[in-house]
Write a protein that holds these residues in place. Structure first.
Motif, PDB file in Angstrom:
ATOM      1  N   UNK A   1       0.862  -1.207   0.000  1.00 38.38           N
ATOM      2  CA  UNK A   1       0.000   0.000   0.000  1.00 38.38           C
ATOM      3  C   UNK A   1       0.893   1.250   0.000  1.00 38.38           C
ATOM      4  N   UNK A   2       0.534   2.165  -0.916  1.00 39.90           N
ATOM      5  CA  UNK A   2       1.363   3.372  -1.006  1.00 39.90           C
ATOM      6  C   UNK A   2       1.078   4.298   0.180  1.00 39.90           C
ATOM      7  N   UNK A   3       1.969   5.283   0.314  1.00 40.76           N
ATOM      8  CA  UNK A   3       1.831   6.265   1.408  1.00 40.76           C
ATOM      9  C   UNK A   3       0.479   6.998   1.327  1.00 40.76           C
ATOM     10  N   UNK A   4       0.098   7.417   0.065  1.00 42.91           N
ATOM     11  CA  UNK A   4      -1.149   8.183  -0.094  1.00 42.91           C
ATOM     12  C   UNK A   4      -2.375   7.305   0.167  1.00 42.91           C
ATOM     13  N   UNK A   7      -2.783   7.071   3.857  1.00 43.43           N
ATOM     14  CA  UNK A   7      -3.337   8.337   4.365  1.00 43.43           C
ATOM     15  C   UNK A   7      -4.864   8.391   4.137  1.00 43.43           C
ATOM     16  N   UNK A   8      -5.278   7.985   2.915  1.00 44.02           N
ATOM     17  CA  UNK A   8      -6.698   8.000   2.574  1.00 44.02           C
ATOM     18  C   UNK A   8      -7.490   7.062   3.506  1.00 44.02           C
ATOM     19  N   UNK A  14     -11.060   7.744  10.349  1.00 43.35           N
ATOM     20  CA  UNK A  14     -11.396   8.832  11.296  1.00 43.35           C
ATOM     21  C   UNK A  14     -12.814   9.351  11.016  1.00 43.35           C
ATOM     22  N   UNK A  15     -13.135   9.484   9.696  1.00 37.33           N
ATOM     23  CA  UNK A  15     -14.466  10.003   9.332  1.00 37.33           C
ATOM     24  C   UNK A  15     -15.559   9.059   9.822  1.00 37.33           C
ATOM     25  N   UNK A  16     -15.306   7.737   9.631  1.00 41.39           N
ATOM     26  CA  UNK A  16     -16.284   6.734  10.056  1.00 41.39           C
ATOM     27  C   UNK A  16     -16.480   6.780  11.574  1.00 41.39           C
ATOM     28  N   UNK A  17     -15.359   6.900  12.291  1.00 36.75           N
ATOM     29  CA  UNK A  17     -15.400   6.963  13.751  1.00 36.75           C
ATOM     30  C   UNK A  17     -16.196   8.196  14.211  1.00 36.75           C
ATOM     31  N   UNK A  18     -15.903   9.340  13.528  1.00 36.84           N
ATOM     32  CA  UNK A  18     -16.601  10.582  13.901  1.00 36.84           C
ATOM     33  C   UNK A  18     -18.103  10.445  13.678  1.00 36.84           C
ATOM     34  N   UNK A  19     -18.457   9.788  12.545  1.00 35.55           N
ATOM     35  CA  UNK A  19     -19.875   9.608  12.235  1.00 35.55           C
ATOM     36  C   UNK A  19     -20.565   8.768  13.314  1.00 35.55           C
TER      37      UNK A  19
END
Ligand SMILES: Cc1cc2nc3c(=O)[nH]c(=O)nc-3n(C[C@H](O)[C@H](O)[C@H](O)COP(=O)(O)OP(=O)(O)OC[C@H]3O[C@@H](n4cnc5c(N)ncnc54)[C@H](O)[C@@H]3O)c2cc1C
Ligand SMILES: Cc1cc2nc3c(=O)[nH]c(=O)nc-3n(C[C@H](O)[C@H](O)[C@H](O)COP(=O)(O)O)c2cc1C
Length: 452
Positions: A1-4, A7-8, A14-19
């Protein structure tokens, strides 16, 4: 898996956790508002509203709601606390209401009735489905009158009735579970839950028991009005289960029942009443008052049971109390005053009215004793040659003081004649207070009445 890509992935996690956090927070907020009885914006919540004077409709509302427990969220409110916001955000509602006076709402539904059923309200309730359980008594001309008014008023505002009002008659015994099942089936809310005791009385009622007439004192000898008596009744079963504000139901010949406000505290061991002798044009006497004030001999027996009257019970003794009544209305106020004097509650004000200052000054020595114990007593006599006046005149003359007491949280208790006295007192209150102050007094249940 690439660095980007890593990151994605991290951003997505994080978005899923926040939701998830946000959803859980919303859920928590919904639940806590529900617990506080404050739900005003959750469309899935069923509203169960009640208007009740002596607690039967309230008990039926609570029993109806209890059977939704675990299946549907609900909130229970006295009708006066149902406002535009609550209605705007409710899809399904049950109204359980009784009728008082002559087709009128109970006090804890009167503010709602004034606002939604008589004002020109333009609120659109086309989103609301509702049912009305209407409690009443076929002995009255306008059987379930307020239930029907409410049904029509809500329909006119566009709400959809699930069924015609479900009527129930006190004299035939309110069959609670039958009403609840009908409501559940008709509104698609049927659950398998049934009340613990199917069709048990909504409010446990004391049974009729034998009492003896042990006291009869003429309170207004020589009066221009009909005689009034202080009547004492002693239990033959040693029953002393009542509190200030309750009502005695007496059963006379042929099973006829008459109500009398209780004028004493259980500590005295005697139920005292203040009874006006009802006289017909031909000189004959009323069934109940005639027996109590004339026909019965001392020690004669009568069947009696206590009817709890929660809307006229006392509230916090830390707050001031204003007692207003005329004639036999002194009965319902006396227990409260005795209790407050006994518990050294400060700021008690009695405004009492009768006809003749020389002949109709009921319980004069006792009221003088209250004055010596710090009770403020104001009396109005309508046939006082020098200063004829009614209780509402005293209220208007002392409007500043009355407002001042109310600002300190005073509760007003009104007892006695509905048409003459209670209407006059109500008009005076509406003149003294702003519309908002008057509505608040009712909504906060600080305007308590035992009127007939
Ligand atoms: C909550 C409450 C509290 C009350 N407290 C007091 C009190 O403290 N002191 C007091 O003196 N009175 C009180 N009353 C009034 C009392 O209950 C009687 O109505 C009153 O004594 C007259 O009854 P009676 O049997 O003497 O006269 P009745 O023989 O009943 O005749 C009086 C008239 O009233 C009509 N009437 C009365 N009751 C009924 C009824 N149930 N159904 C049909 N018609 C009826 C009769 O047709 C008649 O015209 C109270 C009433 C209520 C509802
Ligand atoms: C003073 C008084 C007036 C009443 N007026 C009516 C009436 O006009 N129409 C009616 O159907 N019932 C009337 N009733 C009967 C009550 O609605 C009935 O007893 C009901 O069960 C009371 O319910 P609650 O305990 O919730 O107040 C009246 C009862 C009393 C004591």
């Amino acid at each position: 898996m690439s660095e980007s890509e890593r990151l994605l992935l991290a951003i997505l996690a994080i978005a899923l956790y926040s939701l998830l956090c946000l959803l859980s927070w919303f859920n928590h907020l919904r639940k806590s508002r529900q617990q506080n009885g404050q739900v005003i914006s959750d469309e899935g919540v069923i509203l169960v509203a009640y208007a009740s004077q002596t607690g039967t409709a309230e008990a039926l509302a609570r029993q109806s709601a209890a059977q939704l427990e675990g299946t549907k969220p609900y909130q229970i409110l006295p009708l006066n606390q149902v406002n535009e916001a609550v209605l705007a955000n409710t899809r399904q509602a049950l109204f359980v209401v009784s009728t008082y006076g002559e087709g009128e709402p109970p006090d804890n539904g009167a503010a709602f009735a004034r606002h939604f059923l008589t004002d020109t309200i333009s609120q659109d309730l086309s989103h609301l489905q509702f049912s009305v359980m209407a409690l009443g008594d076929k002995l009255y001309q306008q059987f379930c009158g307020f239930g029907h008014q409410l049904y029509q008023g809500l329909s006119q505002l566009g709400a959809t009735p699930v069924t015609a009002p479900l009527e129930s008659c006190a004299n035939e015994g309110h069959r609670a579970q039958e009403l609840i099942s009908k409501w559940q089936i008709l509104s698609g809310l049927h659950t398998d839950k049934v009340a613990d005791k199917v069709n048990a009385p909504l409010i446990p009622e004391f049974c009729f028991e034998p009492w003896q007439l042990t006291e009869r004192v003429w309170l207004n000898s020589g009066s221009p009005g009909a005689p009034a008596y202080l009547i004492g009744l002693t239990s033959m079963a040693n029953s002393l289960n009542w509190q200030a504000g309750d009502i005695a139901e007496l059963k006379f010949t042929g099973g006829a029942i008459r109500h009398y406000s209780i004028a004493s505290l259980p500590e005295s061991g005697v139920i005292e009443l203040i009874v006006r002798q009802h006289q017909f044009a031909d000189g004959s006497l009323g069934l109940g008052s005639g027996w109590l004030t004339h026909a019965a001999a001392l020690n004669d027996k009568v069947e009696l049971r206590i009817k709890a009257n929660p809307a006229f019970h006392s509230t916090n003794t830390d707050t001031p109390a204003i007692f207003i009544g005329s004639g036999t209305g002194l009965a319902g106020l006396r227990g409260h005053i005795l209790q407050r004097v006994q518990s050294q509650a400060s700021q008690n004000w009695l405004i009492f009215g009768e006809r003749d200052p020389q002949k109709d000054d009921f319980l004069q020595a006792e009221t003088a004793n209250w004055v010596s114990q710090g009770v403020k007593v104001s009396k109005a006599f309508s046939r006082d040659a020098d200063n004829p006046q009614y209780v509402q005149d005293i209220m208007l003359q002392q409007a500043d003081k009355l407002k001042n007491w109310l600002q300190q949280g005073a509760v007003i208790y009104v007892c006695g004649n509905r048409k003459g006295m209670a209407h006059g007192v109500d008009n005076a209150l509406q003149q003294i207070l702003s519309e908002q102050q008057y509505e608040q007094l009712i909504i906060q249940q600080r305007y308590r009445r035992d009127i007939y």
